[in-house]
Each structure stands twice: as structure tokens, then as C-alpha cells.
Design an enzyme around this catalytic site. Structure first.
Site, short mmCIF file in Angstrom:
data_model
loop_
_atom_site.label_atom_id
_atom_site.label_comp_id
_atom_site.label_asym_id
_atom_site.label_seq_id
_atom_site.Cartn_x
_atom_site.Cartn_y
_atom_site.Cartn_z
N HIS A 98 1.88 6.91 2.08
CA HIS A 98 0.72 7.80 2.12
C HIS A 98 0.48 8.32 3.53
O HIS A 98 1.10 7.88 4.49
CB HIS A 98 -0.53 7.07 1.62
CG HIS A 98 -0.99 5.98 2.55
ND1 HIS A 98 -0.38 4.74 2.64
CD2 HIS A 98 -2.02 5.94 3.45
CE1 HIS A 98 -1.00 4.00 3.54
NE2 HIS A 98 -2.00 4.70 4.05
N GLU A 112 -20.71 2.08 18.43
CA GLU A 112 -19.94 0.84 18.24
C GLU A 112 -19.91 0.48 16.75
O GLU A 112 -20.94 0.40 16.10
CB GLU A 112 -20.54 -0.31 19.04
CG GLU A 112 -19.86 -1.66 18.79
CD GLU A 112 -20.61 -2.83 19.41
OE1 GLU A 112 -20.70 -3.89 18.75
OE2 GLU A 112 -21.11 -2.69 20.55
N HIS A 171 3.13 6.77 6.24
CA HIS A 171 3.47 5.38 6.51
C HIS A 171 3.31 4.54 5.26
O HIS A 171 2.73 4.98 4.26
CB HIS A 171 2.61 4.81 7.64
CG HIS A 171 1.13 4.93 7.41
ND1 HIS A 171 0.43 6.10 7.65
CD2 HIS A 171 0.21 4.05 6.95
CE1 HIS A 171 -0.85 5.93 7.36
NE2 HIS A 171 -1.01 4.69 6.93
N HIS A 229 -26.17 -5.30 25.81
CA HIS A 229 -25.35 -4.25 26.40
C HIS A 229 -25.47 -2.98 25.58
O HIS A 229 -26.08 -2.95 24.52
CB HIS A 229 -23.88 -4.68 26.47
CG HIS A 229 -23.23 -4.79 25.12
ND1 HIS A 229 -23.43 -5.87 24.27
CD2 HIS A 229 -22.40 -3.94 24.44
CE1 HIS A 229 -22.77 -5.69 23.16
NE2 HIS A 229 -22.13 -4.53 23.22
N HIS A 260 -23.03 1.03 25.04
CA HIS A 260 -21.83 1.79 25.38
C HIS A 260 -22.23 3.23 25.68
O HIS A 260 -22.94 3.86 24.90
CB HIS A 260 -20.82 1.73 24.24
CG HIS A 260 -20.44 0.33 23.86
ND1 HIS A 260 -19.56 -0.42 24.59
CD2 HIS A 260 -20.87 -0.46 22.84
CE1 HIS A 260 -19.43 -1.62 24.03
NE2 HIS A 260 -20.22 -1.67 22.97
N GLU A 318 -5.82 6.02 11.77
CA GLU A 318 -6.02 4.67 11.23
C GLU A 318 -5.71 3.61 12.28
O GLU A 318 -4.59 3.53 12.78
CB GLU A 318 -5.11 4.48 10.01
CG GLU A 318 -5.05 3.06 9.46
CD GLU A 318 -4.03 2.95 8.33
OE1 GLU A 318 -4.20 3.65 7.31
OE2 GLU A 318 -3.06 2.17 8.48
N HIS A 367 -28.11 -3.60 22.39
CA HIS A 367 -28.02 -4.62 21.35
C HIS A 367 -27.34 -5.85 21.94
O HIS A 367 -26.77 -5.81 23.03
CB HIS A 367 -27.23 -4.11 20.14
CG HIS A 367 -25.86 -3.60 20.49
ND1 HIS A 367 -25.65 -2.36 21.05
CD2 HIS A 367 -24.62 -4.16 20.38
CE1 HIS A 367 -24.36 -2.18 21.26
NE2 HIS A 367 -23.72 -3.26 20.87
N GLU A 395 -11.13 6.22 1.06
CA GLU A 395 -9.81 5.69 0.70
C GLU A 395 -9.25 6.37 -0.55
O GLU A 395 -8.04 6.50 -0.72
CB GLU A 395 -9.90 4.18 0.48
CG GLU A 395 -8.60 3.48 0.16
CD GLU A 395 -7.65 3.39 1.36
OE1 GLU A 395 -6.47 3.09 1.15
OE2 GLU A 395 -8.09 3.64 2.50
N HIS A 427 -3.16 10.41 5.74
CA HIS A 427 -4.55 10.86 5.58
C HIS A 427 -4.97 11.71 6.77
O HIS A 427 -4.28 11.78 7.79
CB HIS A 427 -5.52 9.70 5.38
CG HIS A 427 -5.06 8.40 5.95
ND1 HIS A 427 -4.96 8.17 7.29
CD2 HIS A 427 -4.65 7.26 5.35
CE1 HIS A 427 -4.53 6.94 7.49
NE2 HIS A 427 -4.32 6.36 6.34
N ARG A 436 0.91 -1.14 0.00
CA ARG A 436 0.00 0.00 0.00
C ARG A 436 0.94 1.18 0.00
O ARG A 436 1.68 1.39 0.97
CB ARG A 436 -0.90 -0.02 1.25
CG ARG A 436 -1.76 1.24 1.41
CD ARG A 436 -2.72 1.39 0.25
NE ARG A 436 -3.69 2.47 0.47
CZ ARG A 436 -3.60 3.67 -0.09
NH1 ARG A 436 -2.57 3.95 -0.89
NH2 ARG A 436 -4.53 4.57 0.13
#
Length: 464
Positions: A171, A359, A216, A352, A354, A177, A398, A238, A173, A168
Site C-alpha cells: 500500500h 505534541e 511499502h 514544558h 514546544h 508514516e 503541560h 486508515e 498513502h 499489512r
């Protein structure tokens, strides 16, 4: 058809005459593609044909005969003609329809009676995302973002494959990531804003993280690699990544030469387009040969961009296992927390929610289902397979139930400094029994069975 019958049928066909333009018309002047005004509305001579009822042959699964609120999972995988029926709800469906989708999305075709209203669309199969192919069979990448999941505003994901020795390309961004290696191995490399360098080899189960703006590269080792990328922007694309090739292509060569201390001719052979995913020289087996350092040195271990999550033992529970990674052990990923969850057949990730984050979930292996509940009374049940993405908004309850015959494995990713959740079972069990009994009308024997500790994954036991 007999010759006599065929002759009679042909006599009934309209006769066409050619127009000057070549388009046919009928002798009565009407277009052959349109009827007449006499067909509109009521007609005393109107006749409704008989025998129009479709001949639908089907059989119901046992769970379809239960009360709809029980909501037993319906396995339509091998059902020839699945029907949208649960208990006294629904009715048969003669079509047209896509039987393949119906078979793998039984909770869409015949939802539990407890579903109500309409939540967000909490499901996206990456198999429906366009697959962007690298050059020279070097690999591919497909993504999910707000284009396909408009409500998944906090995170986006990319599934990427690199063949052996493929890159890859260099690059960076705007988004941070976070990555989980799904299979194979690769070498990752980066330089931070202080000039500190980093290089490491990671394998299936390991994690890496690159902050926004940090340049990276990733190169697959001998077995190739596939990895999951999660970004902290729901609209991440992307295709909008800053690439080294594009920087060189869109900076005057005289400026490049002045900046890098070279001749202008040094850039005569730079690529004429981005590389994205491409094959290169295999990485040397000895990583030290690529361990470039500057006067700033290497990135400190406490700020490492990789974490060998594959070597962390899982926490075993009754219905499966859980592994957690968050900034407590991987501090550079300051707002990424995740859990890799394994659910044995029949088990489920307990109900549960969050409290501080949405999520974002990716299904690695197996099949399962989840019901998303949002206030005040909307609930939708979704069926998931390997390669699917789920998205559950902050504080929306959920669960994830294993509906297959093999282990279900998925990763839950949060934008939070610590992986936490509130478990329904622990909440109810830890609330004074009188309050729960008065509110839910549960019996003393039921209340005595509740557990005050989180289960994370519960085993596949059922009771009447």
C-alpha cells in the site's frame, strides 16, 4: 406481599379495554402512558413526599480534605463510592453515574482547584476506537484522528497488530508514516520513486519511516508484531489507504496486461476484495533471499527508512530516562522528532512546552496524569492509562506525572526538524532572581533551589 395487600394493589391498577387496532386504552379515555392536565404546574393539593434524600455512604481520601489548589493525585481505583469533593469544593454525587470511569479518571470527577475554564479534549483512549479486524485471525488495527479528537489537527495515530506471517498488504498513502515497534518483530520493504529498493527487519523499540506516496509492505516475523503508526495529517484515515488489491481491481484487465506485459488471464485469480491484514507465507529467515534490486540499486544508508532505536542507550536522569530520535540521526524522517520517556513511580516529566509543534503522545505502559494549560487562563487535568493518546497544542504548557506504582513509559511525537522544548524550571532559574521575585513573590531560599539545567524527568520528591 400478603394476599390481602396484593389484592388491594391490583384493585388500584387501571382497567384497559382493547381498541379495534389492538392498542389498550383506559375507561377514562386517557392513554395509559400519559397523565392528565391536572398534574401540570401548581396544585393546592400537591404533596411532596418525605424521606427522598439518598442514603450515600462514602469516605474521603486524605487528599480530598486538603486545600483544592494542592491538587494531590486521588487514587480512586479501590474506592467503593468516589465523590467529587476537594477541600471546600464540590459535593456528594448520588448518581446515576459510571463508577468505572470515575475511578480511573479521578481528575475529571474531582479536578484540582487549579483547573479552570475549558481546554481542548487532550485525551483519547484507543480502547474506545473501533477495532478493524483482519481476515483469518491475521491481526487488527484501531485508529485515532480528528473524528474523535477534533483539535488534534497535525497528527493521527494507528495501533496495529499482525500475527506471525501476517501482512499489512502492499500500500501507500497521502500522509507520511512514522512508526515505533511496540513488541515483536517484522520485515519492512519499500521501493522509492527512483526505483531504489529497501528491506530490513525491525524489532521492539525500533523506528521506521515511509514518506508520503512511497509504496511499502509490512510482514510479521515468527513472534508477530504490534506497532504504533503516527501520520502527519490529523484527518488521516486508515480506511482510505491506496491498496495494491484495489489498484488491480479497479484498472481494466486489458490495461493491466498491456502495462505488465502479460496475458489478460493472468489476472483471473486476483482477490475480489481488499486484503488489508491477512496471513501469508512466512518470510524466509535469510533476508537476502528477499533483497530485490533494480539498476538503481538500494536506498543509501543516509536515506534509510529504518532506525534501530532499540539499540540506542537511554539518557538517565533523576526521575527516569529519555531517548530522542529526530532528523539529526534519522534524516529521512525530515519533520518527525520524538522522545521515548520513562518516568519512575512518583516522578514526572517536567513542566514544558514546544515552541514549533503540537505534541502527540502515546502511553505505552503505566498510568499518569497531565495538566494542559492554554492562554490566557484555561487548565484541564487528564488521567491517562496504557493505550491512551494525549495531544498538547504548540506552546501550551503541560507535564506528565507518574500516578502508578510501576514505570510510566510514553512517546512524545513532534512535527519538527529537531526535538526541543522549553522547560519551566530552567526558564525561571535562568531569569534574574530580582525579576522572578518581583513577579512571583518567591523567597530567596526557594529561588536558590531552582536548577538552571533541564531536568527532563524529575524524581518523586515532595515538600510542604
Amino acid at each position: 406481599m400478603k394476599l390481602e395487600a396484593l389484592s388491594q394493589a391490583l384493585c388500584l391498577l387501571p382497567v384497559f379495554l382493547p381498541l379495534a387496532s389492538g392498542a389498550p386504552t383506559r375507561r377514562d379515555g386517557n392513554s395509559p402512558m400519559r397523565g392528565t392536565a391536572s398534574l401540570a404546574g401548581y396544585s393546592p393539593s400537591e404533596n411532596i413526599a418525605t424521606g427522598l434524600k439518598p442514603d450515600i455512604k462514602y469516605s474521603l481520601l486524605p487528599g480530598q480534605k486538603e486545600n483544592a489548589d494542592i491538587g494531590t493525585y486521588l487514587d480512586f481505583e479501590n474506592v467503593e463510592n468516589p465523590q467529587p469533593i476537594r477541600g471546600s469544593k464540590g459535593g456528594d454525587d448520588p448518581g446515576p453515574r459510571n463508577y468505572y470511569y470515575d475511578r480511573i479518571n479521578s481528575d475529571k470527577l474531582a479536578p484540582p482547584g487549579t483547573d479552570h475554564g475549558q481546554t481542548i479534549n487532550a485525551q483519547w483512549p484507543l480502547g474506545l476506537s473501533r477495532n478493524r479486524l483482519g481476515i483469518d485471525n491475521a491481526g487488527w488495527a484501531r485508529q485515532e484522528n480528528t473524528v474523535v479528537m477534533p483539535d488534534a489537527t497535525e497528527m493521527a495515530g494507528v495501533d496495529m497488530r499482525l500475527e506471525p506471517a501476517a501482512y499489512r498488504e502492499l500500500h501507500w498513502h497521502l500522509a507520511a508514516e512514522w512508526a515505533l515497534v511496540l513488541n515483536g518483530s517484522c520485515r519492512i520493504q519499500a521501493v522509492n520513486e527512483h526505483g531504489e529498493t529497501f528491506i530490513d527487519d525491525v524489532q521492539a523499540g525500533d523506528v521506521w519511516f515511509f514518506p508520503a506516496g512511497i509504496p511499502h509492505s509490512i510482514q510479521a516475523l515468527d513472534d508477530g508484531v504490534e506497532f504504533l503508526l503516527v501520520f502527519d495529517q490529523g484527518d488521516f484515515d486508515e480506511d482510505n489507504t491506496f491498496l495494491a488489491t484495489e489498484v488491480f481491481l479497479h484498472t481494466p484487465k486489458s490495461v493491466l496486461a498491456k502495462n505488465l506485459g502479460t496475458s489478460i488471464s493472468a489476472f483471473d485469480k486476483i482477490p475480489d476484495d481488499e486484503l488489508f491484514i491477512f496471513k501469508g507465507t512466512p518470510a524466509p529467515e535469510d533476508i537476502e533471499k528477499q533483497n530485490v534490486t533494480t539498476s538503481a540499486g538500494i536506498i543509501p544508508r543516509t536515506e534509510s527508512y529504518s532506525y534501530h532505536f532499540s539499540e540506542q542507550p537511554a539518557h538517565e536522569v533523576a526521575g527516569g530516562s529519555v531517548k530522542i530520535i529526530d532528523p539529526q540521526t534519522f534524516p529521512i524522517a525530515s519533520n518527525f522528532s520524538a522522545a521515548v520517556v520513562t518516568v519512575h513511580p512518583g516522578g514526572m516529566r517536567e513542566i514544558h512546552w514546544h515552541t514549533t509543534s503540537d505534541e502527540w503522545t502515546f502511553f505505552i505502559r503505566g498510568q499518569g496524569r497531565a495538566t494542559l494549560f492554554t492562554a490566557p487562563d484555561d487548565a484541564t487535568t487528564f488521567d491517562y492509562r496504557s493505550g491512551d493518546i494525549a495531544y498538547f497544542p504548540q506552546s501550551s504548557s503541560h507535564y506528565v506525572e507518574n500516578t502508578g506504582d510501576e514505570d510510566l513509559v510514553f512517546v512524545e511525537v513532534l512535527q519538527a526538524p529537531q526535538f526541543t522544548d522549553v522547560a519551566l524550571g530552567q526558564w525561571i532559574a535562568s531569569t534574574p532572581r530580582q525579576i522572578v521575585a518581583d513577579t512571583l513573590n518567591l523567597s530567596e531560599s526557594t529561588l536558590s533551589q531552582l536548577k538552571t539545567e533541564k531536568q527532563y524527568v524529575v524524581a518523586g520528591t515532595t515538600s510542604d
